[in-house]
Write a protein that holds these residues in place. Structure first.
Motif, short mmCIF file in Angstrom:
data_model
loop_
_atom_site.label_atom_id
_atom_site.label_comp_id
_atom_site.label_asym_id
_atom_site.label_seq_id
_atom_site.Cartn_x
_atom_site.Cartn_y
_atom_site.Cartn_z
N ASP A 29 1.79 -14.57 8.21
CA ASP A 29 2.18 -14.86 6.83
C ASP A 29 3.61 -15.39 6.80
OD1 ASP A 29 1.45 -13.95 3.77
OD2 ASP A 29 3.59 -13.84 4.20
N THR B 47 -4.50 -13.55 5.71
CA THR B 47 -3.20 -13.76 5.10
C THR B 47 -3.42 -14.32 3.69
OG1 THR B 47 -2.99 -16.03 5.90
CG2 THR B 47 -2.18 -14.27 7.35
N GLU B 48 -2.36 -14.37 2.92
CA GLU B 48 -2.48 -14.93 1.57
C GLU B 48 -2.99 -16.37 1.63
OE1 GLU B 48 0.37 -15.96 -2.30
OE2 GLU B 48 1.23 -15.05 -0.50
N VAL C 10 -7.14 -14.27 -5.49
CA VAL C 10 -6.45 -13.10 -4.96
C VAL C 10 -5.22 -12.73 -5.79
CG1 VAL C 10 -7.24 -13.54 -2.61
CG2 VAL C 10 -5.03 -14.44 -3.35
N GLN C 11 -4.86 -11.49 -5.66
CA GLN C 11 -3.60 -10.97 -6.19
C GLN C 11 -2.82 -10.40 -5.03
OE1 GLN C 11 -4.08 -8.27 -9.46
NE2 GLN C 11 -1.93 -7.66 -9.51
N VAL C 12 -1.53 -10.70 -4.99
CA VAL C 12 -0.69 -10.25 -3.89
C VAL C 12 0.19 -9.10 -4.36
CG1 VAL C 12 1.11 -10.89 -2.25
CG2 VAL C 12 -0.70 -12.52 -2.81
N ARG D 24 3.26 -6.42 -3.27
CA ARG D 24 4.38 -6.30 -2.33
C ARG D 24 5.16 -5.03 -2.58
NH1 ARG D 24 4.13 -11.55 -4.13
NH2 ARG D 24 4.08 -13.22 -2.54
N LYS E 47 2.87 -6.07 2.45
CA LYS E 47 2.23 -7.09 1.61
C LYS E 47 0.72 -6.95 1.72
CE LYS E 47 2.19 -12.09 0.85
NZ LYS E 47 2.82 -13.39 1.22
N VAL F 75 -3.11 -8.34 0.29
CA VAL F 75 -3.86 -9.41 -0.36
C VAL F 75 -5.13 -8.79 -0.93
CG1 VAL F 75 -4.93 -11.68 -0.09
CG2 VAL F 75 -2.92 -11.08 1.28
#
Length: 470
Positions: free
Chosen positions: A207, A355-356, A366-368, A370, A390, A392
């Protein structure tokens, strides 16, 4: 008649796991190795690299002790004793991978070069052998790029680096993947100047946000990183000529530009075994597409064209699939949806699942989530707050996780399980994690998913109404 039920070619991590499982289940198995038992992982890869990193991190801890009010003299690096430490770690682990252990398990261990002479037969240094099934676990080696002048100077790869007698003054590292970055961190911590040259960006598979954090940490410590530039030529020194017209001179050169499968010596054409630059072509069950007697595992396997995964834990995973498929006749297919990987720098960069960018490219909405380590009490207490957790998320489930933190490799397993089991965020939010630990950071990220609803005006109204009840 077959000489053996199963012949395993290669005594690295994948081959050893297959042979151990088969032998303990009473199968007639031969294990063939042309070089050192334990393969790359034990002798030139995972084990020595982590031992060297441990020495570097110990030296760095001494340099940074003043942040706790502990005053210490700068550490003196005794390179001979560091090398003794690394070799000692290898020797401590070697008995687990040794010939005597595998003979005691019931396997026949043969030393020599295995070559196919026809689709059903191999030759080992002139001895002809036949097996009902073959598992090729011959592994991979360092890939050396075709750079002008490289063949005229001494250089190192992971295969030779740990035999380095003198400590480098200025180590040039060609390649910014896991091996290159780990060795940059190790030699920097041991007091060497280090320059990393990468044609793309460092940690290109990881990422970008987490890679940025790792880059900042390494450069702050003094590692010079040149990205997006190719090396066009090498001259004695070594001196690297770059495509942008600049030149970099160092004392030693490490080539860390990837891996290539060990195919040449196997005479695969005679065995009717299809292979390409990525390795032996197999189905998702790791069986050769062209010779049904043959299976491939570890770095040398290219299942269903998705490419190899050069990790020791993948070799062990493959071995489990082979045992299930060959010995128990159960269906078993490769699934990398929740495959963890770790770059063992300090901080470590660990990832699992998507990964995002991969999730977005795959069409997922998707929503990330953190959570920075700067807002984690354990990180603050240890004055080491660089890093990030992080997650995803797709449809209330984690499909990928990345952690940049000390010991992130120890923290990624629970998220690997969450991705594999498609665990709901509500279940993860209820997980009790010891305080204070850095592992709380990822759980706090999960909490941030529910916080907007939990503290919304509507919820506050509901709470006020409920408070009026007797």
């Amino acid at each position: 008649m077959s000489d053996f039920d199963l012949i395993v070619i290669g005594a690295g991590a994948a081959g050893l796991s297959v042979a151990a499982g088969a032998a303990q289940l009473g199968v007639s198995v031969a294990l063939i190795e042309r070089a050192r038992m334990g393969g790359d992982c034990l002798n030139t890869g995972c084990v020595p690299s982590k031992a060297l990193l441990a020495a570097a991190h110990a030296a760095r801890s001494i340099r940074q002790a003043a942040r706790f009010g502990v005053l210490a003299d700068p550490p003196a690096i005794d390179w001979d004793r560091v090398r003794t430490h690394v070799q000692g770690v290898i020797e401590d682990i070697a008995p687990v991978d040794s010939e005597p252990r595998f003979r005691a398990l019931g396997a026949t261990v043969l030393r020599g070069e295995a070559r196919f002479t026809d689709p059903a037969t191999i030759s080992v240094d002139g001895r002809t052998l036949i097996a009902r099934r073959y598992v090729i676990a011959a592994g991979s080696r360092a890939a050396v790029p075709p750079i002008e002048g490289l063949d005229q100077i001494p250089y190192w790869t992971n295969d030779s680096l740990f035999d380095l007698i003198e400590k480098p003054d200025h180590l040039l590292i060609l390649g910014g993947g896991p091996i290159g970055l780990e060795m940059a961190d190790a030699f920097n911590g041991l007091g060497c100047r280090v320059t990393v040259i990468e044609a793309n960006r460092i940690a290109a598979r990881e990422d970008p946000e987490l890679a940025d954090g790792l880059r900042r940490t390494l450069t702050t410590r003094g590692v010079a990183i040149r990205e997006g530039v190719k090396v066009t030529a090498v001259a004695p020194g070594p001196v690297l000529s770059l495509a942008d017209g600049t030149r970099i001179e160092g004392s030693h050169l490490l080539i860390a530009t990837g891996r290539t499968p060990n195919l040449a010596a196997l005479n695969l054409a005679a065995g009717n075994i299809q292979a390409g630059p990525a390795g032996i072509a197999t189905d998702r069950g790791l069986r050769s597409l062209t010779n049904k007697r043959v299976f491939a595992v570890g770095d040398i396997a290219d299942p269903a064209g998705i490419g190899p995964r050069a990790f020791t834990h993948v070799g062990s995973y493959h071995a489990g699939l082979i045992i299930r498929r060959l010995l128990f006749r159960l269906p078993a297919k490769v699934d990398y949806a929740a495959l963890p990987r770790v770059t063992y720098t300090d901080p470590e960069l660990a990832q699992t699942g998507l990964t995002e960018a991969e999730a977005v490219t795959g069409g997922l909405d998707v929503q990330v989530l953190r959570w920075p380590l700067s807002d984690n009490d354990r990180a603050v207490a240890e004055r080491d707050t660089a890093g990030l957790a992080k997650l995803v998320v797709h449809r209330n489930r984690v499909v990928g996780a990345g952690i940049l933190a000390p010991h992130a490799g120890e923290m990624i397993s629970q998220w690997t399980l969450a991705v594999a089991q498609r665990t709901k965020l509500s279940a993860l939010a209820g997980l009790i994690i010891p305080y204070p630990t850095r592992a709380e950071a990822a759980k706090r990220a999960v909490g941030s998913y529910f916080a907007p609803k939990l503290f919304s005006a509507r919820t506050k109204t509901l709470v006020r109404l409920l408070s009026r009840l007797p």
